[in-house]
Design an enzyme around this catalytic site. Structure first.
Site, PDB file in Angstrom:
ATOM      1  N   GLU A   1     -11.138  -3.252  -2.904  1.00 55.61           N
ATOM      2  CA  GLU A   1     -11.083  -2.437  -3.628  1.00 55.61           C
ATOM      3  C   GLU A   1     -10.424  -2.621  -5.398  1.00 55.61           C
ATOM      4  O   GLU A   1      -9.808  -3.315  -6.003  1.00 55.61           O
ATOM      5  CB  GLU A   1      -9.502  -2.733  -2.989  1.00 55.61           C
ATOM      6  CG  GLU A   1      -9.209  -2.643  -1.617  1.00 55.61           C
ATOM      7  CD  GLU A   1      -8.539  -3.207  -0.805  1.00 55.61           C
ATOM      8  OE1 GLU A   1      -6.857  -2.597  -1.046  1.00 55.61           O
ATOM      9  OE2 GLU A   1      -8.691  -4.337   0.102  1.00 55.61           O
ATOM     10  N   HIS A  54       0.794  -1.481   0.442  1.00 57.41           N
ATOM     11  CA  HIS A  54      -0.239   0.379   0.498  1.00 57.41           C
ATOM     12  C   HIS A  54       0.694   1.274  -0.020  1.00 57.41           C
ATOM     13  O   HIS A  54       0.140   2.401   0.558  1.00 57.41           O
ATOM     14  CB  HIS A  54      -0.934  -0.184   1.001  1.00 57.41           C
ATOM     15  CG  HIS A  54      -1.841  -1.299   0.733  1.00 57.41           C
ATOM     16  ND1 HIS A  54      -2.574  -1.728  -0.038  1.00 57.41           N
ATOM     17  CD2 HIS A  54      -2.744  -1.631   2.258  1.00 57.41           C
ATOM     18  CE1 HIS A  54      -3.583  -2.738  -0.145  1.00 57.41           C
ATOM     19  NE2 HIS A  54      -3.551  -2.784   1.747  1.00 57.41           N
ATOM     20  N   HIS A 109      -9.397   1.904   0.033  1.00 56.08           N
ATOM     21  CA  HIS A 109      -9.211   0.953   1.010  1.00 56.08           C
ATOM     22  C   HIS A 109     -10.872   0.969   2.435  1.00 56.08           C
ATOM     23  O   HIS A 109     -10.589   0.554   3.527  1.00 56.08           O
ATOM     24  CB  HIS A 109      -8.190   0.992   1.644  1.00 56.08           C
ATOM     25  CG  HIS A 109      -7.995  -0.237   2.475  1.00 56.08           C
ATOM     26  ND1 HIS A 109      -8.329  -1.074   3.185  1.00 56.08           N
ATOM     27  CD2 HIS A 109      -6.533  -1.325   2.041  1.00 56.08           C
ATOM     28  CE1 HIS A 109      -7.746  -2.691   3.327  1.00 56.08           C
ATOM     29  NE2 HIS A 109      -6.994  -2.304   2.876  1.00 56.08           N
TER      30      HIS A 109
HETATM   31  C1  GAL Z   1      -5.757  -5.564   1.375  1.00 55.23           C
HETATM   32  C2  GAL Z   1      -5.141  -6.133   1.633  1.00 55.23           C
HETATM   33  C3  GAL Z   1      -4.759  -7.350   2.895  1.00 55.23           C
HETATM   34  C4  GAL Z   1      -4.257  -6.568   3.817  1.00 55.23           C
HETATM   35  C5  GAL Z   1      -5.297  -4.918   3.735  1.00 55.23           C
HETATM   36  C6  GAL Z   1      -4.707  -4.178   5.332  1.00 55.23           C
HETATM   37  O1  GAL Z   1      -6.260  -4.317   0.974  1.00 55.23           O
HETATM   38  O2  GAL Z   1      -5.396  -7.550   0.812  1.00 55.23           O
HETATM   39  O3  GAL Z   1      -4.009  -8.337   2.928  1.00 55.23           O
HETATM   40  O4  GAL Z   1      -2.758  -6.169   4.209  1.00 55.23           O
HETATM   41  O5  GAL Z   1      -5.603  -4.761   2.476  1.00 55.23           O
HETATM   42  O6  GAL Z   1      -4.527  -4.153   6.176  1.00 55.23           O
END
Ligand code: GAL
Length: 376
Positions: free
Chosen positions: A341, A133, A207
């Protein structure tokens, strides 16, 4: 006779006028901007958007995030259905991703490395061996500029951000704009646009976590899901794509027809085991207007997701553990929220076969995602 007619006409006009006023007063679209604190030397605002249907969403320029979505159930009872925090302090120190815009690269980049024009770039490793991210200082953690607020038609808020060259290891000075519109039809329309002055990579998403029972009201295992995707991206144990696209047919990944989230999540199928549940990108067919739907039968709430992007990451809150206390003092426990997402595929800079995530100087990346709420 004429006097009676005139009187009646006046009465009719008065009733129309009063109803009209009432209507406008009750259903006026507004945006309210409130200063809630300062962070990294910048003012942080809470923006409350009310549409003409009288429903409310709240945004903040901290991470350009959505922190509240209040929509009615079948009986007209309203509840907030997204994760967020009630206080400025808990928002700053809480989970970094609830409702935030994620960039420069949403999802994972293997070993935090990629190469562009022969130059290798190294990113911070913040998720086991990988970068997640956009790194720890990604766009979710920035205080964005709060630009235009349009109070007239549908409530709209514009957030902008300048991301400097080599921020979190990514090349190019980038200008990012995110426009949120809360339509009278209860749709959150998110429009992204980005430019760079140097060749770079980009995967931007939002998110938000959703629980259509109301955030903090139990788990999402009974939510019925459709994802219009004939294939998905299998991952390894660190959630990095293996490189191939796999058909969903005959597997627990098949959501081309409605299935509850919980129905097959515990099956002895390698991918749901590796993902600790669902944590996968689905390759959207992109053939119809709506790409995914989530229906929660108790409240009757329905969420439709519409995007122009090639993928959607379906994540079932497998890492939630109840330690985050959100709106109304409610803990967000294991699998109590799901994310859809929209965006590109994970680790695309290291997979030349995946749709490109390269952005060149002179180009403008644009995309739109809509989350539409209704009941049935
Ligand atoms: C999502 C991801 C998960 C986790 C989450 C944040 O986008 O697919 O594995 O990292 O974000 O906690």
């Amino acid at each position: 006779m004429r006097r009676i007619l005139l009187f009646s006409l006046t009465m009719v006009a008065a009733v129309f006028f009063l109803c009209g006023c009432n209507q406008t007063a009750k259903n006026k679209a507004t945006v309210n901007k409130e200063l809630i604190g300062t962070h990294k030397g910048k003012d942080v605002f809470l923006l409350t958007l009310t549409n003409k249907a009288g429903n409310v969403i709240k945004l903040t320029n901290f991470g350009a995030r959505i922190t509240w979505i209040e929509v009615p159930d079948r009986e007209g009872k309203k509840d907030n259905i997204t994760f967020g925090f009630d206080t400025f302090e808990s928002m700053i120190s809480g989970d970094p991703y609830y409702g935030s815009v994620v960039g420069r690269y949403a999802n994972r980049i293997a070993k935090g490395k990629f190469t562009l024009d022969g130059i290798e770039y190294s990113l911070a490793l913040n998720n086991g061996p990988n970068s997640l991210h956009g790194g720890p200082g990604g766009w979710h953690s920035a205080v964005w500029e709060t630009g235009d607020i349009k109070k007239t038609k549908e409530p709209t808020v514009v957030f902008t951000l300048k991301s400097p060259d080599l921020e979190e290891g990514y090349p190019g000075n980038m200008d990012i704009k995110v426009i949120y519109t809360w339509t009278d039809n209860n749709e959150i329309k998110i429009n992204y646009s980005c430019t760079t002055d140097k060749k770079t990579v980009l995967n931007i998403t939002n998110h938000a976590y959703f629980n259509l029972h109301g955030a903090g009201n139990g788990d999402i295992l009974d939510h019925q899901l459709v994802i219009k995707a004939a294939s998905f991206i299998p991952v390894d144990s660190t959630l990095i794509p293996t490189g191939d696209l796999r058909p969903v047919a005959g597997t627990p990944m098949d959501f081309t027809t409605p299935h509850t989230v919980g129905e097959r999540i515990g099956e002895n199928y390698e991918q749901v085991i590796l993902g600790k549940g669902y944590d996968h990108t689905f390759v959207l067919d992109n053939k119809e207007e709506v790409d995914a739907t989530v229906y929660e039968p108790v409240s009757g709430r329905l969420m439709e997701v519409i995007t122009d992007q090639p993928g959607i990451q379906f994540y079932t809150g497998n890492f939630l553990n109840g330690t985050m206390i959100g709106h109304g003092g409610k803990p967000y426990s294991y699998r109590s929220g799901l994310c859809l997402e929209t965006g590109h595929f994970p680790d695309s800079p290291n997979h030349p076969d995946f749709p490109t995530t390269v952005l060149n100087p002179g180009e403008t990346f644009t995309s739109q995602t809509i989350y539409r709420f209704s009941v049935k």
